[in-house]
Design an enzyme around this catalytic site. Structure first.
Site, PDB file in Angstrom:
ATOM      1  N   ARG A 128      11.228  -2.516  11.611  1.00  0.00           N
ATOM      2  CA  ARG A 128      10.186  -2.063  13.054  1.00  0.00           C
ATOM      3  C   ARG A 128       9.812  -2.796  14.047  1.00  0.00           C
ATOM      4  O   ARG A 128       9.968  -3.583  13.544  1.00  0.00           O
ATOM      5  CB  ARG A 128       9.150  -1.037  11.808  1.00  0.00           C
ATOM      6  CG  ARG A 128       8.586  -0.582  10.895  1.00  0.00           C
ATOM      7  CD  ARG A 128       7.723   0.042  10.132  1.00  0.00           C
ATOM      8  NE  ARG A 128       5.885  -0.622  10.669  1.00  0.00           N
ATOM      9  CZ  ARG A 128       5.269  -0.115  10.035  1.00  0.00           C
ATOM     10  NH1 ARG A 128       5.340   0.419   8.237  1.00  0.00           N
ATOM     11  NH2 ARG A 128       3.754  -0.635  10.698  1.00  0.00           N
ATOM     12  N   LYS A 130       0.978  -1.151  -0.077  1.00  0.00           N
ATOM     13  CA  LYS A 130      -0.180  -0.101  -0.429  1.00  0.00           C
ATOM     14  C   LYS A 130       1.283   1.119  -0.187  1.00  0.00           C
ATOM     15  O   LYS A 130       0.942   2.058  -0.609  1.00  0.00           O
ATOM     16  CB  LYS A 130      -0.939  -0.131   1.387  1.00  0.00           C
ATOM     17  CG  LYS A 130      -1.800  -1.101   1.463  1.00  0.00           C
ATOM     18  CD  LYS A 130      -2.942  -1.043   2.497  1.00  0.00           C
ATOM     19  CE  LYS A 130      -2.710  -1.154   3.527  1.00  0.00           C
ATOM     20  NZ  LYS A 130      -1.314  -1.947   4.517  1.00  0.00           N
TER      21      LYS A 130
END
Ligand code: AMP
Length: 219
Positions: free
Chosen positions: A161, A17
């Site tokens: 992350r 995305k």
């Protein structure tokens, strides 16, 4: 181009995305609005919002609908979103989709693009994803920038992350199936859903999105 192009980009975490939204933002001149990026920036800045959501983000859980809806409403009211926006990571629950419909009106969302990718492939992509803490550039674990820990674009630190670690990935994908997958029916019922194969090469995914937009006379 539609007078205001509001694209909802759906897909599992790691479906691409962010990558597609960055390209679309530059093609169509509308901002990429990623709720994940807004929340991560708040955590990094240590703002009151950041302190409130840090533990939720680290665990890979969802922050409250009210909070995210407010953030998006404020962002869409900014001048650069007058001609439209690419919504990445929002809406993520039916309540958020309903709130967005209320905010923009029944014809406010131009199209919902679902980047369709298998759970196996996104798990593999997320596990090997590394990001620059400064500019957000995305790398794979085997890239020189990830191995050296230094971004080639801005010299920032390249890290994994916290929510790209195995347990958080599992939680996030579970949350996607439970909370976000029902949005496909929501947009399909409104004849606003375009399903795009997100497993192919980045450029081919982008072309398929462009085709979906032009077929519907949106660009
Ligand atoms: P993302 O980068 O889109 O995967 O988002 C990272 C994290 O931000 C998610 O795991 C959630 O904790 C939070 N988040 C982002 N967007 C939303 C949303 N629309 N609703 C609730 N939480 C969100």
């Amino acid at each position: 181009m539609a007078s205001r192009l509001i694209l909802v980009v759906l897909g599992k975490q790691g479906a691409g995305k962010g990558t597609q939204c960055k390209a679309l933002a530059s093609t169509y001149g509308i901002p990429h609005v990623s709720t994940g990026d807004i929340l991560r920036a708040a955590v990094k800045a240590g703002s009151p919002l950041g302190l409130e959501v840090k533990s939720v983000l680290d665990a890979g859980a969802l922050v409250s609908d009210d909070l995210v809806v407010k953030l998006v409403a404020e962002r869409l009211a900014e001048g650069d979103a007058e001609r439209g926006a690419l919504l990445d990571g929002f809406p993520r629950t039916l309540a958020q989709a309903e709130a967005l419909e209320k905010l923009l009106g029944p014809s406010g969302v131009s199209l919902c693009v679902n980047l369709d990718v298998s759970t196996e492939l996104v798990t593999e992509r997320l596990s090997s994803r590394r990001v620059c803490q400064e500019c957000g550039a995305i790398y794979r674990a085997s890239d020189i920038e990830a191995v050296s820990g230094t971004c080639s674009e801005c010299s920032g630190d390249v890290v994994q992350r916290r929510d790209d670690q195995p347990e958080a990935i599992r939680q996030r994908l579970e949350a996607y199936e439970r909370d976000t997958a029902p949005l496909l029916d929501f947009y399909d019922a409104r004849k606003l859903l375009a399903v795009i194969d997100g497993s192919v090469e980045v450029g081919a995914v982008g072309s398929a999105i462009d085709d979906a937009l032009s077929t519907r006379g949106l660009v």
